[in-house]
Design a protein around this motif. Sequence first.
Motif, PDB file in Angstrom:
ATOM      1  N   ARG A 189     -16.287 -50.830 -10.418  1.00 47.97           N
ATOM      2  CA  ARG A 189     -16.345 -50.981 -11.874  1.00 47.97           C
ATOM      3  C   ARG A 189     -16.035 -49.652 -12.566  1.00 47.97           C
ATOM      4  N   GLU A 190     -16.549 -48.552 -12.014  1.00 48.66           N
ATOM      5  CA  GLU A 190     -16.277 -47.230 -12.579  1.00 48.66           C
ATOM      6  C   GLU A 190     -14.791 -46.885 -12.483  1.00 48.66           C
ATOM      7  N   LYS A 191     -14.157 -47.236 -11.357  1.00 52.25           N
ATOM      8  CA  LYS A 191     -12.722 -46.990 -11.197  1.00 52.25           C
ATOM      9  C   LYS A 191     -11.916 -47.793 -12.215  1.00 52.25           C
TER      10      LYS A 191
ATOM     11  N   LYS B  16     -12.994 -48.857 -15.113  1.00 54.37           N
ATOM     12  CA  LYS B  16     -13.254 -48.255 -16.429  1.00 54.37           C
ATOM     13  C   LYS B  16     -12.397 -46.996 -16.620  1.00 54.37           C
TER      14      LYS B  16
ATOM     15  N   ARG C 261     -19.998 -60.409  -8.710  1.00 50.22           N
ATOM     16  CA  ARG C 261     -20.225 -59.155  -9.425  1.00 50.22           C
ATOM     17  C   ARG C 261     -19.399 -58.052  -8.775  1.00 50.22           C
TER      18      ARG C 261
ATOM     19  N   PRO D  75     -18.774 -54.444  -7.615  1.00 43.22           N
ATOM     20  CA  PRO D  75     -19.650 -53.329  -7.267  1.00 43.22           C
ATOM     21  C   PRO D  75     -19.492 -52.157  -8.242  1.00 43.22           C
ATOM     22  N   THR D  76     -20.556 -51.415  -8.458  1.00 40.22           N
ATOM     23  CA  THR D  76     -20.565 -50.325  -9.434  1.00 40.22           C
ATOM     24  C   THR D  76     -19.459 -49.302  -9.209  1.00 40.22           C
ATOM     25  N   PRO D  77     -19.221 -48.826  -7.981  1.00 40.03           N
ATOM     26  CA  PRO D  77     -18.137 -47.840  -7.816  1.00 40.03           C
ATOM     27  C   PRO D  77     -16.762 -48.393  -8.224  1.00 40.03           C
TER      28      PRO D  77
ATOM     29  N   ARG E  93     -28.478 -62.678  -5.616  1.00 41.92           N
ATOM     30  CA  ARG E  93     -27.256 -61.883  -5.681  1.00 41.92           C
ATOM     31  C   ARG E  93     -26.156 -62.692  -6.362  1.00 41.92           C
TER      32      ARG E  93
END
Length: 84
Positions: free
Chosen positions: A53-55, A57, A47, A49-51, A43
């Motif tokens: 990262r989407e916010k 972006k 990094r 987290p994807t959610p 791990r």
Amino acid sequence: SHLPTKRTLEKLGIPKTTFYRWYDRYLVDGPEALEDRRPTPSRVWNRIPTPVREKIKDLALKESELSPRELAVRFTDTEKYFVS
């Protein structure tokens, strides 16, 4: 081999730590544990987290005039989630 383990490993160019890791795997799970397997990265501690990262972006697309630093400050202020 009729040679001691240390000398056999030296001749084969295998580090002792590698041999004993293989040997432990063999003892626990048998010969199947010695089959080649893809290395899995551990791990990544930093990094995003994807959610999140989407916010980020979405904010970057909405506020395209902001520099990356300003974007990070805005995101931290509005979402209460620190990014740099």
